[in-house]
Write a protein that holds these residues in place. Sequence first.
Motif, PDB file in Angstrom:
ATOM      1  N   SER A  73      38.531 -24.993  22.176  1.00 13.35           N
ATOM      2  CA  SER A  73      37.145 -24.614  22.384  1.00 13.35           C
ATOM      3  C   SER A  73      36.318 -24.942  21.145  1.00 13.35           C
ATOM      4  N   GLN A 120      34.078 -28.321  23.801  1.00 17.76           N
ATOM      5  CA  GLN A 120      32.730 -28.743  24.156  1.00 17.76           C
ATOM      6  C   GLN A 120      32.195 -29.841  23.250  1.00 17.76           C
ATOM      7  N   PHE A 140      30.397 -32.709  24.997  1.00 18.93           N
ATOM      8  CA  PHE A 140      29.127 -32.274  25.566  1.00 18.93           C
ATOM      9  C   PHE A 140      28.063 -32.137  24.482  1.00 18.93           C
ATOM     10  N   LEU A 142      34.144 -24.929  30.479  1.00 17.24           N
ATOM     11  CA  LEU A 142      33.851 -25.154  29.066  1.00 17.24           C
ATOM     12  C   LEU A 142      34.686 -26.295  28.485  1.00 17.24           C
TER      13      LEU A 142
END
Length: 387
Positions: A279, A306, A309, A342
């Motif tokens: 994460s 992430q 992203f 996520l």
Amino acid sequence: MTTVLFIHGTGVRPPHAGVLYARVTASLAEAAPGVRVVPLDWGERYGARLAAGGASIPYDGAGATERDAGSEEDDGAAAWEHLYRDPEAELALAAARGPSGEIPPGAAFPDEEFRERLAALAARGEAAAPELGPGLGARASALARSPLLAPAAEAVDPEVLATLLARALVAAVIGAALAEDAPVIPDGATRDAAVDRIARELGAAAPGTSRGPVGRLVARPVVRLGSRYAVRRRRALTGAAHPAAGDVLRFLVRGGPLRAALRELVASVEPPVVLLGHSLGGIIALDTLIEAPLPGVPLLVTVGSQGPFLYETGALPHLEHPQPLPAHVPAWLNIHDRRDLLGFAAAPLFPGRAEDIATDNRQPFPAAHSAYWTDPAVYRAIAERLP
């Protein structure tokens, strides 16, 4: 001996950190005997905290006025919250009550007149309540065909049904706007005025029933803890949730000390060193590697991260799209689960530089975001690529 430097994700604090490290260490040792796991336990020192004890949180339930905690207002907001998700919920509750009496022979069915009024309202499009935005006409046409209309019409007084239908229409229009992330949503006064106006067009005689007896008679069963619970327990909920969101924000704004701590830890252990980040831990590892070379690190592994992203949205601190990944960034394995909302793919953004592996831990979100560490496929994929 390969050293795997494990970087945990958002919100991880003792004692949960120790449990996570033990699980990752044992599972990696089984998949890759001889590997050494070293954690970067950054949460306590570099993670987010409410420095003033939550002074920024405007409501904690203590010393609230009667209006602040007023059950009728809060129940009303919670009922609308439910209706935005399921506009016909109150109609379903009314229908479930069963017929209120027998229909005399030869009399029109109670729902026929309402279907005609809804059809007339649909023909007018948005004219009855233009302040709600688009969609009222289409929603009225659909509601006229609802299978709930007939049993609801047999169960409740026509005056009540007119308001229930108006609430369902307004909730459907606003709910659709919320689903589309519309930038402007009517406030409560505008919404209630629209309900009253539409209810009168559907046969209601007096305004205000959307906030009075009808709401208490039918709407209250749809109210659960929802908004009222969240508002009254805002301090506790924020205190529980702030590490996860706050950790991300703090790193993106003031991540320098944490990146420096990662560099120091890498320099202190025997190479080769593999960075394994979950994460936010994956973002930390990726951004540190992008900022400057990390000698002795031949592999980056991100799990449920992430980083891709943030890069695509322009929020990754040291690399802005469409800049390419610097040549000094090592091989990159990116693992994500298709149900983890996520976890993001890296290979489409960095072709030839990042390898994606999509796993399936068979858990729904948000459990899917934490279930990687009990999935043997994750450890096998990492072990196969260790130097």
